[in-house]
Design an enzyme around this catalytic site. Structure first.
Site, PDB file in Angstrom:
ATOM      1  N   LYS A 116     -17.160  29.152  15.151  1.00 41.44           N
ATOM      2  CA  LYS A 116     -16.962  28.727  16.551  1.00 41.44           C
ATOM      3  C   LYS A 116     -16.188  29.802  17.317  1.00 41.44           C
ATOM      4  CE  LYS A 116     -13.475  25.841  17.577  1.00 41.44           C
ATOM      5  NZ  LYS A 116     -12.520  26.324  18.601  1.00 41.44           N
ATOM      6  N   ASN A 117     -15.077  30.277  16.739  1.00 44.84           N
ATOM      7  CA  ASN A 117     -14.196  31.171  17.489  1.00 44.84           C
ATOM      8  C   ASN A 117     -14.723  32.595  17.596  1.00 44.84           C
ATOM      9  OD1 ASN A 117     -12.632  28.977  17.922  1.00 44.84           O
ATOM     10  ND2 ASN A 117     -11.085  29.489  16.382  1.00 44.84           N
ATOM     11  N   ARG A 125     -10.468  25.988  26.727  1.00 49.37           N
ATOM     12  CA  ARG A 125      -9.582  27.101  27.099  1.00 49.37           C
ATOM     13  C   ARG A 125     -10.280  28.438  26.903  1.00 49.37           C
ATOM     14  NH1 ARG A 125      -4.687  29.316  26.748  1.00 49.37           N
ATOM     15  NH2 ARG A 125      -4.506  31.030  25.279  1.00 49.37           N
ATOM     16  N   CYS A 164      -3.309  21.854  26.310  1.00 48.53           N
ATOM     17  CA  CYS A 164      -4.250  21.160  25.427  1.00 48.53           C
ATOM     18  C   CYS A 164      -3.435  20.044  24.775  1.00 48.53           C
ATOM     19  CB  CYS A 164      -4.837  22.122  24.414  1.00 48.53           C
ATOM     20  SG  CYS A 164      -3.610  22.648  23.231  1.00 48.53           S
ATOM     21  N   ARG A 174      -0.730  26.288  26.909  1.00 50.57           N
ATOM     22  CA  ARG A 174      -1.411  27.426  26.264  1.00 50.57           C
ATOM     23  C   ARG A 174      -1.440  28.545  27.306  1.00 50.57           C
ATOM     24  NH1 ARG A 174      -5.209  25.494  22.477  1.00 50.57           N
ATOM     25  NH2 ARG A 174      -5.782  27.626  22.023  1.00 50.57           N
ATOM     26  N   PRO A 175      -0.373  29.349  27.377  1.00 51.17           N
ATOM     27  CA  PRO A 175      -0.292  30.362  28.448  1.00 51.17           C
ATOM     28  C   PRO A 175      -1.362  31.440  28.324  1.00 51.17           C
ATOM     29  CG  PRO A 175       1.471  30.637  26.858  1.00 51.17           C
ATOM     30  CD  PRO A 175       0.766  29.376  26.476  1.00 51.17           C
ATOM     31  N   VAL A 176      -1.629  32.137  29.416  1.00 52.76           N
ATOM     32  CA  VAL A 176      -2.572  33.268  29.413  1.00 52.76           C
ATOM     33  C   VAL A 176      -1.912  34.521  29.993  1.00 52.76           C
ATOM     34  CG1 VAL A 176      -4.705  31.920  29.429  1.00 52.76           C
ATOM     35  CG2 VAL A 176      -3.566  32.492  31.600  1.00 52.76           C
ATOM     36  N   LEU A 229      -0.502  37.001  28.639  1.00 53.83           N
ATOM     37  CA  LEU A 229      -0.833  38.272  27.961  1.00 53.83           C
ATOM     38  C   LEU A 229      -2.181  38.804  28.440  1.00 53.83           C
ATOM     39  CD1 LEU A 229       0.306  37.344  24.327  1.00 53.83           C
ATOM     40  CD2 LEU A 229       1.581  38.652  26.037  1.00 53.83           C
ATOM     41  N   ASP A 254      -5.004  27.181  12.164  1.00 52.29           N
ATOM     42  CA  ASP A 254      -6.119  26.222  12.261  1.00 52.29           C
ATOM     43  C   ASP A 254      -6.354  25.473  10.955  1.00 52.29           C
ATOM     44  OD1 ASP A 254      -8.170  28.268  14.486  1.00 52.29           O
ATOM     45  OD2 ASP A 254      -6.363  27.067  14.796  1.00 52.29           O
ATOM     46  N   ARG A 314     -16.341  19.219  18.718  1.00 49.29           N
ATOM     47  CA  ARG A 314     -16.117  20.509  19.393  1.00 49.29           C
ATOM     48  C   ARG A 314     -16.257  21.652  18.397  1.00 49.29           C
ATOM     49  NH1 ARG A 314     -11.004  21.079  23.224  1.00 49.29           N
ATOM     50  NH2 ARG A 314     -11.982  23.116  23.219  1.00 49.29           N
TER      51      ARG A 314
END
Ligand code: EPZ
Length: 420
Positions: A22-23, A92, A116, A121-123, A125, A304, A396
């Site tokens: 998935k990722n 996300r 979530c 869940r910052p962005v 970076l 995970d 998901r």
């Protein structure tokens, strides 16, 4: 909303085949925005998140068609450069369109991802890296507005290892003018898969699979065909299912090298493992030994797999601790596992687990993808009936998980519909 009904206590036997990661897919799909043309993404898992990413790309003018496990993507007619809130709030990873859109089209309007189930869940970076590459970034009513004439190379040093920020920066730097250097880059296999796809599209990338990546920007890229790597978290989840259920199982079509931290801990817990080039066989012992883990960026123990490991330690012969150093609040599964009879105390980002003799089935609620997986695993072990509610979280990231577990001898069935 669907639920699973599980009757625990069955010993798992047999072979399970692992799907694409998935990722990895969620990074490979937006990478097609970097060059117009036709792409084939083989071994793409049939998951809700992949469907969400397909809808997002289609809203930009991309055509995405699934033929079995291959996505046929055509980016000839990209005519929209936005990722609206309704897509981003569902997933996300939609933020992954930001880098390619700015690099190829010089503009992007992407909704800030909400939090979530387990927190913010910052962005930051992602945004700091794009600014370093020369993009003008503004925040306007929940949206990231990015603009750039042409990105220019920079030296980017991440203060923490971030899979998403590394992926976005990679996809931006491949078309930037000059040579970009990313330090403290994520080394996850999914990032390697992305880098390999970009190279097959004509990108010039050195240091793939290390924490220092050098990208010599080119003026243009071209489409490519790529195969998605096996999903190491699906494979790990199946191994823990075998470990919990007195299993004698074989996990096929996986990449054992991507699972070395997990298999080392399974070995410590008493599992008998035999590892081939693309399979792992696990024979579970009667008694599971307690093994403490602390999550870390790849190649460390994956966050995970943290929830699934707590489910396993719940019935180990003794006490153990599980610390999540990546997400300090990714523990929504603990109250639900306690409902099944587990003995767990959470202190900040460390769970202290005292193994119990048995778990007892109950109704439990899914809260997020990997928490749901942990509840299913615990239900497979628990005596009696366990109902896992709101399994859309699972859909998901796991393709037909109940069918795969049924094929291993589990008594699990999906009950459709009803508002629970
Ligand atoms: C990826 O998320 C995965 N998702 C996650 O898997 C996984 O848990 C995570 O990497 C860690 O391995 C996808 O690949 C789609 P990060 P990502 O940026 O990229 C902090 C699953 O279950 N951070 O590596 O969002 C962040 O809060 C999902 O399949 C910032 O502070 O994770 C976290 O503490 C869940 N600022 C740490 O870095 C940023 O700008 C690592 O996050 C970005 C991240």
């Amino acid at each position: 909303m669907d639920k699973f009904i599980i009757h625990g206590g069955k010993n798992l036997r047999g072979t399970v085949s692992i799907g694409g990661a998935k990722n990895a897919s969620l990074a490979l799909m937006p990478a097609t925005l970097l060059a117009s043309g036709k792409y084939e993404l083989a071994n793409t898992p049939d998951l809700r998140d992949v469907f969400t990413m397909s809808k997002l790309l289609q809203s930009m003018g991309v055509t995405v068609e699934r033929k079995d496990h291959t996505l046929h993507i055509n980016t000839f007619r990209v005519n929209k450069f936005e990722a609206p809130y309704e897509h981003v709030k569902k997933m996300r990873a939609s933020i992954y369109v930001l880098g390619p859109l700015v690099a190829r089209y010089g503009k992007a309007k992407v909704s800030l991802p909400g939090g979530c189930a387990w927190g913010p869940r910052p962005v930051n970076l992602h945004l700091e890296a794009l600014k370093k590459l020369g993009a003008k970034i503004e925040l306007d009513r929940g949206y990231i507005i990015a603009k750039a004439r042409r990105l220019k190379a920079a030296r980017i040093v991440f203060n923490i290892s971030s899979v998403g920020a590394t992926g976005n920066t990679l996809m931006a730097a491949v078309l930037a003018k000059g040579t970009t250097r990313i330090e403290n880059a994520a080394m996850e296999p999914e990032i390697i898969n992305l880098a390999e796809m970009l190279v097959s599209m004509g990108a010039k990338i050195g240091g793939i699979g290390t924490t220092t990546i050098e990208i010599e920007g080119v003026d243009a890229l071209h489409p490519a065909h790529i195969s998605t790597i096996p999903d190491r978290i699906e494979a790990g989840t199946m191994l823990v299912a075998g470990a919990l259920c007195n299993g004698k199982i074989r996990v096929e079509n996986c990449e054992p090298a991507h699972l070395s931290a997990l298999t080392a801990r399974l070995d410590d817990a008493g599992m008998k493992l035999s590892v081939g080039s693309s399979f792992i066989e696990l024979h579970a012992p009667k008694e599971i030994l307690p093994v403490a883990v602390s999550t870390a960026p790849y190649p460390g123990f994956p966050t995970d797999m943290q929830a699934q490991w707590i489910a396993l330690m719940a019935i180990a012969k003794g006490s153990s601790t599980v610390t999540d150093t990546i997400y300090f609040d990714r523990f929504k599964h603990i109250p639900e596992l306690i409902r099944l009879g587990a003995n767990i105390e959470l202190n900040e980002n460390t769970a202290a687990i005292k193994g119990v003799k048995k778990l007892i089935g109950a109704k439990v609620m899914s809260t997020d993808l990997r928490a749901s997986a942990a509840l299913i695993l615990a239900g497979l072990r628990a005596e009696g009936e366990t109902e896992v509610l709101r399994v859309y979280h699972l859909d998901r990231g796991y393709e037909a998980i109940e069918k795969k577990l049924q094929n291993l001898g589990a008594d699990i069935k999906r009950v459709a519909g009803e508002e629970f």
